[in-house]
Design a protein around this motif. Structure first.
Motif, PDB file in Angstrom:
ATOM      1  N   ASN A 168       0.830  -1.190   0.000  1.00 51.25           N
ATOM      2  CA  ASN A 168       0.000   0.000   0.000  1.00 51.25           C
ATOM      3  C   ASN A 168       0.871   1.250   0.000  1.00 51.25           C
ATOM      4  N   GLN A 169       0.206   2.404   0.034  1.00 53.58           N
ATOM      5  CA  GLN A 169       0.902   3.686   0.157  1.00 53.58           C
ATOM      6  C   GLN A 169       1.372   3.865   1.594  1.00 53.58           C
ATOM      7  N   PRO A 170       2.506   4.539   1.799  1.00 56.23           N
ATOM      8  CA  PRO A 170       2.993   4.787   3.163  1.00 56.23           C
ATOM      9  C   PRO A 170       2.227   5.935   3.816  1.00 56.23           C
ATOM     10  N   GLU A 171       2.526   6.210   5.079  1.00 56.06           N
ATOM     11  CA  GLU A 171       1.742   7.161   5.846  1.00 56.06           C
ATOM     12  C   GLU A 171       1.855   8.595   5.362  1.00 56.06           C
ATOM     13  N   ASP A 172       2.918   8.931   4.635  1.00 56.94           N
ATOM     14  CA  ASP A 172       3.013  10.294   4.107  1.00 56.94           C
ATOM     15  C   ASP A 172       2.222  10.460   2.811  1.00 56.94           C
ATOM     16  N   HIS A 173       1.575   9.374   2.346  1.00 57.78           N
ATOM     17  CA  HIS A 173       0.649   9.412   1.210  1.00 57.78           C
ATOM     18  C   HIS A 173      -0.711   8.889   1.689  1.00 57.78           C
ATOM     19  N   PRO A 174      -1.315   9.565   2.671  1.00 60.74           N
ATOM     20  CA  PRO A 174      -2.550   9.049   3.274  1.00 60.74           C
ATOM     21  C   PRO A 174      -3.719   9.058   2.283  1.00 60.74           C
ATOM     22  N   ILE A 175      -4.714   8.253   2.585  1.00 58.48           N
ATOM     23  CA  ILE A 175      -5.930   8.184   1.779  1.00 58.48           C
ATOM     24  C   ILE A 175      -7.065   8.761   2.614  1.00 58.48           C
ATOM     25  N   ARG A 176      -7.562   9.891   2.214  1.00 53.50           N
ATOM     26  CA  ARG A 176      -8.644  10.550   2.935  1.00 53.50           C
ATOM     27  C   ARG A 176      -9.936   9.764   2.756  1.00 53.50           C
ATOM     28  N   ALA A 177     -10.642   9.502   3.852  1.00 50.64           N
ATOM     29  CA  ALA A 177     -11.835   8.663   3.817  1.00 50.64           C
ATOM     30  C   ALA A 177     -12.882   9.194   2.844  1.00 50.64           C
ATOM     31  N   SER A 178     -12.993  10.524   2.733  1.00 49.85           N
ATOM     32  CA  SER A 178     -13.986  11.128   1.839  1.00 49.85           C
ATOM     33  C   SER A 178     -13.462  11.316   0.423  1.00 49.85           C
TER      34      SER A 178
END
Length: 394
Positions: A369-379
């Motif tokens: 997956n993407q690391p934490e500095d490339h977060p996926i916003r829930a919305s």
């Protein structure tokens, strides 16, 4: 501030904090907002939904920023958003890592802005008119936080054109970055070309995935395809792989990879670099009877949009079929897609077809997956673009 009224029934996504409002959802515009202006957005009943910035030339006519009417979008708001995004990455940086993404566009409520830190330099991608309008605030705030040697804007002409902007790049603060900046990721040094390298200069989105793959390369013969400047190759060599072969079509990438091996005092006798088209080289390996224990496939974006997904799926299938043919029973395929249009289930199906065509049976043993500095916003699920699978050949 101009007001934009949405059509009845076209406001649901906006209420659910999705940041995009398409031009077809607009019923009426009160006032004459210029491209990049912050506007009030209302539903058909004149209820306030959010603040956003407007662009009449873009299919995404409004990018929503703030849903609290008491928090008007101005200089203070921009500075607070930047600091909030940057502070969320504080735990990433230490003596072993001085590079990461600082701001990830919509995921950090700053649509159209990408900022990456490379040691003492910051690389910016400014992709929308709304962000272009507040560029001086962004640069000033990042300068106050980091005191970098320089802040450099990458020229993203194609991406900026979608928002009616001309290409632009160059120094925004301080020094022009040198031809190569020395950065550290997970204890490995890299020479990064901020001004002319791919994307922002370095693919920091694979930071954690490189470590996971490396743990499976101890004593193994490894093939790293689309190696660029050697993220997976260097980690495998550091983890004492018996042999690493790196393939990329870019002569500059291959040369930089060789410099990175020397920079880290890794065993050059265990490494072979090949400048070639990856698909052609995979076929050549097959014809020569070459086999590998681990094959890594990290191609560029094959599906930039949903309309290109069918064609991209065929390309991913063929690439992975060729990779699987070089693996014997017990071999591992680490394969990735950075196409946002391809979700993980579709990618799994493509790999199943590739395995069938290669006459192989595979297991999925790990999902990247993407690391934490490339977060996926829930919305904003569209922010999830990087996915990968570690597959074992049975």
């Amino acid at each position: 501030m101009a007001e934009i009224i949405l059509k009845k029934g076209k406001d649901k996504a906006a209420w659910q904090l999705h940041p995009w409002v398409f031009s077809g959802a607009i019923a009426n515009i009160v006032g004459k907002p210029a491209n990049g202006d912050v506007v009030h957005v209302y539903n058909d009943d004149r209820e306030f939904i959010a603040y956003g910035y407007y662009n009449g030339e873009s299919r995404v006519a409004i990018r929503l920023l703030e849903w609290d009417p008491a928090k008007e979008v101005g200089e203070i708001w921009w500075r607070e958003r930047i600091r909030k995004a940057v502070n969320a990455r504080n735990t990433i940086f230490d003596e072993a890592t001085n590079t990461a993404r600082l701001i990830f566009s919509e995921a950090d409520f700053l649509p159209g802005l990408i900022a990456d830190r490379f040691g003492d330099y910051i690389s910016l991608q400014i992709l929308t008119t709304g962000i272009e309008r507040v560029k001086s605030i962004i640069v000033d705030e990042l300068q106050l936080i980091f005191q970098p040697k320089g802040i450099y804007q990458r020229d993203d002409g194609a991406a900026r054109a979608h928002d009616g902007l001309a290409g632009q790049g160059g120094v925004l603060f301080g020094e022009h970055p040198p031809a190569f900046v020395d950065v550290i990721e997970n204890g490995i040094h890299y020479k990064v070309n901020i001004a002319e390298g791919q994307k922002s200069g370095f693919y920091c989105d694979q930071r954690t995935n490189r470590l996971v793959v490396a743990q499976h390369t101890i004593g193994k013969k490894v093939l790293d395809c689309f190696c660029y400047t050697g993220g997976f190759s260097l980690n495998a060599l550091k983890m004492e792989a018996s042999e690493v072969c790196s393939v990329d079509s870019s002569a500059l990438a291959i040369e930089t990879l060789k410099q990175n091996i020397a920079l880290n005092n890794l065993d050059r006798s265990k490494h072979r670099a090949i400048q070639s088209d990856v698909n052609k080289q995979l076929k050549a390996f097959r014809e020569q009877g070459d086999k590998f224990d681990v094959v890594i496939l990290d191609p560029p974006k094959y599906a930039p949009s949903r309309s290109s997904l069918e064609k991209a799926s065929r390309a991913y299938k063929e690439l992975n079929r060729l990779g699987l043919l070089l693996l014997s029973s017990g071999g591992l395929l680490a394969t990735f897609s950075c196409s946002g249009a391809m979700d993980i289930n579709t990618f799994k199906q493509v790999l199943a077809w590739a395995a069938l065509d290669a006459g192989k049976e595979i297991q999925f043993i790990y999902q990247f997956n993407q690391p934490e500095d490339h977060p996926i916003r829930a919305s904003f699920p569209e922010g999830e673009y990087l996915k990968g699978l570690l597959c074992r050949v049975l």
